[in-house]
Design a protein around this motif. Structure first.
Motif, PDB file in Angstrom:
ATOM      1  N   LEU A  60       0.841  -1.191   0.000  1.00 18.34           N
ATOM      2  CA  LEU A  60       0.000   0.000   0.000  1.00 18.34           C
ATOM      3  C   LEU A  60       0.881   1.248   0.000  1.00 18.34           C
ATOM      4  O   LEU A  60       2.015   1.223   0.470  1.00 18.34           O
ATOM      5  N   ARG A  63       0.582   6.422   3.095  1.00 13.18           N
ATOM      6  CA  ARG A  63      -0.546   6.947   3.868  1.00 13.18           C
ATOM      7  C   ARG A  63      -1.550   5.839   4.198  1.00 13.18           C
ATOM      8  O   ARG A  63      -2.014   5.731   5.324  1.00 13.18           O
ATOM      9  N   LYS A  64      -1.869   5.003   3.227  1.00 12.29           N
ATOM     10  CA  LYS A  64      -2.819   3.905   3.473  1.00 12.29           C
ATOM     11  C   LYS A  64      -2.227   2.856   4.412  1.00 12.29           C
ATOM     12  O   LYS A  64      -2.934   2.279   5.238  1.00 12.29           O
ATOM     13  N   ASN A  67      -2.568   4.267   7.849  1.00 15.65           N
ATOM     14  CA  ASN A  67      -3.960   4.190   8.291  1.00 15.65           C
ATOM     15  C   ASN A  67      -4.324   2.772   8.718  1.00 15.65           C
ATOM     16  O   ASN A  67      -5.041   2.580   9.697  1.00 15.65           O
ATOM     17  N   ARG A  68      -3.838   1.786   7.976  1.00 16.75           N
ATOM     18  CA  ARG A  68      -4.118   0.391   8.345  1.00 16.75           C
ATOM     19  C   ARG A  68      -3.473   0.067   9.686  1.00 16.75           C
ATOM     20  O   ARG A  68      -4.095  -0.527  10.564  1.00 16.75           O
TER      21      ARG A  68
END
Length: 122
Positions: A60, A63-64, A67-68
């Motif tokens: 990913l 940023r993703k 977030n995860r």
């Protein structure tokens, strides 16, 4: 047959859990050992789940991936609090056993950090 390869952190957690169980049994704190035994598999699974987010196996974007990781950390904290809340019904010794099982991850990481610090020179 299912083979699970344990990481160094997981081996450390299991070793500390065994020491805690022996100490609890030796002291006659059977509820503590029961709490530790009940939450140990959950703690190991939460560790693997968190490590999967850190490893970013899905490639990913940063940023993703963050977030995860952050989302899993919040879920993990909420689940830990829920387990501690449920453990209140089992009494004080059981509660401390559950707490000890949840703290094993942190203790294993601290042990690794100490080994890394002692292994480095200057």
């Amino acid at each position: 047959m299912l083979k699970i390869k344990l990481t160094r952190t997981e081996k450390g957690m299991l070793a500390m859990a065994a020491l805690g169980a022996v100490a609890g049994l030796g002291g006659g704190y059977y509820s503590f050992v029961a709490g530790l035994g009940c939450v140990l598999p959950v703690s190991l699974l939460l560790l693997r789940w968190q490590v999967a987010a850190v490893d970013n196996l899905d490639n990913l974007p940063p940023r993703k991936a963050f977030n995860r990781f952050f989302g899993r950390s919040l879920i993990r904290s909420g689940l830990s609090l829920a387990l501690l809340g449920l453990a209140l019904a089992g009494g004080r010794e059981f509660l401390f056993g559950v707490l000890a099982g949840l703290v094993l991850q942190v203790l294993a990481y601290m042990g690794q950090a100490i080994l890394i610090i002692l292994g480095k020179e200057g």
